[in-house]
Design a protein around this motif. Structure first.
Motif, PDB file in Angstrom:
ATOM      1  N   CYS A 124      -5.000  -0.365  -4.145  1.00 36.10           N
ATOM      2  CA  CYS A 124      -3.947   0.651  -4.125  1.00 36.10           C
ATOM      3  C   CYS A 124      -2.917   0.348  -3.033  1.00 36.10           C
ATOM      4  O   CYS A 124      -3.109  -0.572  -2.242  1.00 36.10           O
ATOM      5  N   ASP A 125      -1.851   1.152  -3.027  1.00 36.15           N
ATOM      6  CA  ASP A 125      -0.765   1.066  -2.044  1.00 36.15           C
ATOM      7  C   ASP A 125       0.132  -0.146  -2.248  1.00 36.15           C
ATOM      8  O   ASP A 125       1.336  -0.039  -2.291  1.00 36.15           O
ATOM      9  N   SER A 126      -0.455  -1.324  -2.360  1.00 29.30           N
ATOM     10  CA  SER A 126       0.365  -2.529  -2.476  1.00 29.30           C
ATOM     11  C   SER A 126      -0.414  -3.621  -3.189  1.00 29.30           C
ATOM     12  O   SER A 126      -1.653  -3.654  -3.143  1.00 29.30           O
ATOM     13  N   ASN A 127       0.295  -4.516  -3.853  1.00 30.01           N
ATOM     14  CA  ASN A 127      -0.333  -5.691  -4.462  1.00 30.01           C
ATOM     15  C   ASN A 127       0.173  -6.977  -3.803  1.00 30.01           C
ATOM     16  O   ASN A 127       0.027  -8.066  -4.355  1.00 30.01           O
ATOM     17  N   LYS A 128       0.762  -6.841  -2.623  1.00 34.29           N
ATOM     18  CA  LYS A 128       1.350  -7.990  -1.921  1.00 34.29           C
ATOM     19  C   LYS A 128       0.344  -8.572  -0.930  1.00 34.29           C
ATOM     20  O   LYS A 128      -0.060  -7.919   0.024  1.00 34.29           O
ATOM     21  N   LEU A 129      -0.041  -9.819  -1.154  1.00 33.31           N
ATOM     22  CA  LEU A 129      -0.984 -10.525  -0.285  1.00 33.31           C
ATOM     23  C   LEU A 129      -0.203 -11.340   0.740  1.00 33.31           C
ATOM     24  O   LEU A 129       0.571 -12.223   0.370  1.00 33.31           O
ATOM     25  N   ASN A 130      -0.412 -11.055   2.002  1.00 34.05           N
ATOM     26  CA  ASN A 130       0.280 -11.787   3.059  1.00 34.05           C
ATOM     27  C   ASN A 130      -0.440 -13.102   3.338  1.00 34.05           C
ATOM     28  O   ASN A 130      -1.047 -13.293   4.390  1.00 34.05           O
ATOM     29  N   HIS A 131      -0.396 -13.991   2.340  1.00 35.57           N
ATOM     30  CA  HIS A 131      -1.108 -15.263   2.457  1.00 35.57           C
ATOM     31  C   HIS A 131      -0.516 -16.260   1.472  1.00 35.57           C
ATOM     32  O   HIS A 131       0.337 -15.912   0.652  1.00 35.57           O
ATOM     33  N   PHE A 132      -1.020 -17.534   1.562  1.00 32.25           N
ATOM     34  CA  PHE A 132      -0.556 -18.589   0.664  1.00 32.25           C
ATOM     35  C   PHE A 132      -1.398 -18.645  -0.599  1.00 32.25           C
ATOM     36  O   PHE A 132      -0.972 -19.197  -1.601  1.00 32.25           O
ATOM     37  N   PHE A 133      -2.625 -18.141  -0.516  1.00 38.24           N
ATOM     38  CA  PHE A 133      -3.538 -18.158  -1.654  1.00 38.24           C
ATOM     39  C   PHE A 133      -4.466 -16.946  -1.568  1.00 38.24           C
ATOM     40  O   PHE A 133      -4.418 -16.192  -0.597  1.00 38.24           O
ATOM     41  N   CYS A 134      -5.289 -16.767  -2.582  1.00 43.88           N
ATOM     42  CA  CYS A 134      -6.154 -15.584  -2.639  1.00 43.88           C
ATOM     43  C   CYS A 134      -7.410 -15.814  -1.800  1.00 43.88           C
ATOM     44  O   CYS A 134      -8.423 -16.317  -2.298  1.00 43.88           O
ATOM     45  N   ASP A 135      -7.328 -15.452  -0.535  1.00 42.21           N
ATOM     46  CA  ASP A 135      -8.446 -15.580   0.380  1.00 42.21           C
ATOM     47  C   ASP A 135      -9.078 -14.204   0.600  1.00 42.21           C
ATOM     48  O   ASP A 135      -8.465 -13.175   0.309  1.00 42.21           O
ATOM     49  N   ILE A 136     -10.289 -14.171   1.114  1.00 42.08           N
ATOM     50  CA  ILE A 136     -11.024 -12.908   1.251  1.00 42.08           C
ATOM     51  C   ILE A 136     -10.330 -11.886   2.157  1.00 42.08           C
ATOM     52  O   ILE A 136     -10.124 -10.736   1.741  1.00 42.08           O
ATOM     53  N   PRO A 137      -9.945 -12.241   3.403  1.00 44.11           N
ATOM     54  CA  PRO A 137      -9.369 -11.225   4.298  1.00 44.11           C
ATOM     55  C   PRO A 137      -8.140 -10.504   3.740  1.00 44.11           C
ATOM     56  O   PRO A 137      -8.104  -9.269   3.762  1.00 44.11           O
TER      57      PRO A 137
END
Length: 310
Positions: free
Chosen positions: A168-181
């Motif tokens: 929820c809230d956002s779907n924006k990942l502050n990363h280069f790839f889909c990592d756990i954190p």
């Protein structure tokens, strides 16, 4: 999975999207790095298969490591290059989960493979007379195979647990790839159980192999220091130093990312560290092993001279 009243069907990898002026420069750097990874590790695979002098069991593990590095970077770098080229970081929910799953499986494989390589060096230096008996070709193949398959079910389960969370809230990942954190940060509600699962898996697949490496090298260094010949000590240290450099690069960055408290480092630090275990280490592995290993250097020169000078 629901985001308010909407279904989360995709994520946005922010990566370098906030640096549009550096897009071409970064694309060039990462493209060049990927070519080095493919060429360098590919060359090591080829020469360790073709050259008879490299048909030793230690090079079986090196060949596996080189192939692993190609796979590992191919999970992230092509996607990063595409995002830089199109300035679009969109990735589907399923693609994100698949990318994370492969990263975790290959990361666990590398941890175990580096531990197996350390054990191989330990047996070679500390028990040279028993080495051919204990580390037979069959045993080495089984150890390499176990490194590849040991983490598959656990990492699939961990990925499934993480992506079964509501976002929820956002779907924006502050990363280069889909990592756990970064993925866990977007999840709604209580993620403490998931955090515990991540720590438990990290302890098994990161800490345990690292401790085995540490114990192996404590005994290796102790044995080397007892050697009467300075030449023998230098040769033994040279054999092990390449592996130690790779271990430091990979485990150092990975440990801070997955095991250190998040309050001690920022998201930007996580992004920076991720470059070490996904790009920097795979780029330097072929150089480290070729430049610091005389047998590999000789075989490489022979192969290149046959191909380009004849």
């Amino acid at each position: 999975m629901e985001k308010g009243n909407l279904t989360v069907e995709e994520f946005v990898l922010l990566g370098f999207l906030d640096l549009p002026k550096l897009r071409e420069f970064l694309f060039g750097i990462f493209f060049f790095s990927y070519m080095i990874i493919l060429a360098g590790n590919g060359l090591i695979i080829i020469i360790t298969i073709r050259d008879q002098t490299l048909h030793k069991l230690m090079y079986l593990f090196l060949r596996n490591l080189s192939f692993l590095e190609i796979c590992y970077t191919s999970v992230t770098l092509p996607r990063m290059l595409m995002s830089l080229q199109t300035q679009d970081g969109t990735i589907s929910f399923l693609s994100c989960a698949t990318q994370m799953c492969f990263l975790l499986i290959l990361g666990a494989t590398e941890c175990f493979l580096l531990a197996v390589m350390a054990y191989d060096r330990y047996m070679s230096i500390c028990n040279p007379l028993r080495y051919p008996i204990i580390m037979s070709r069959k045993v080495c193949i089984l150890l390499a195979a176990a490194s590849w398959i040991s983490g598959i079910l656990v990492q699939i389960g961990l990925t499934g647990q993480i992506f079964s969370l509501p976002f929820c809230d956002s779907n924006k990942l502050n990363h280069f790839f889909c990592d756990i954190p970064p993925v866990l940060k977007l999840a709604c509600g209580d993620t403490s159980t998931n955090q515990l699962s991540v720590y438990a898996v990290a302890l098994i697949f990161v800490t345990a192999p690292f401790l085995l490496i540490l114990v192996s090298y404590v005994k290796i260094i102790s044995t080397i220091l007892k050697l009467p010949s300075a030449t023998g000590r230098c040769k033994a240290f040279s054999t092990c130093s390449s592996h130690l450099i790779v271990v430091t690069l990979f485990f150092g960055s990975g440990t801070i990312t997955y095991l250190w408290p998040k309050s001690s480092h920022s998201e930007d630090m996580d992004k920076f560290l991720s470059l070490f275990y996904t790009i920097v280490a795979p780029v330097f592995n072929p150089m480290i092993y070729s430049l610091r290993n005389k047998e590999v250097t000789v075989a490489l020169k022979k192969f290149l001279s046959e191909r380009f000078l004849c």
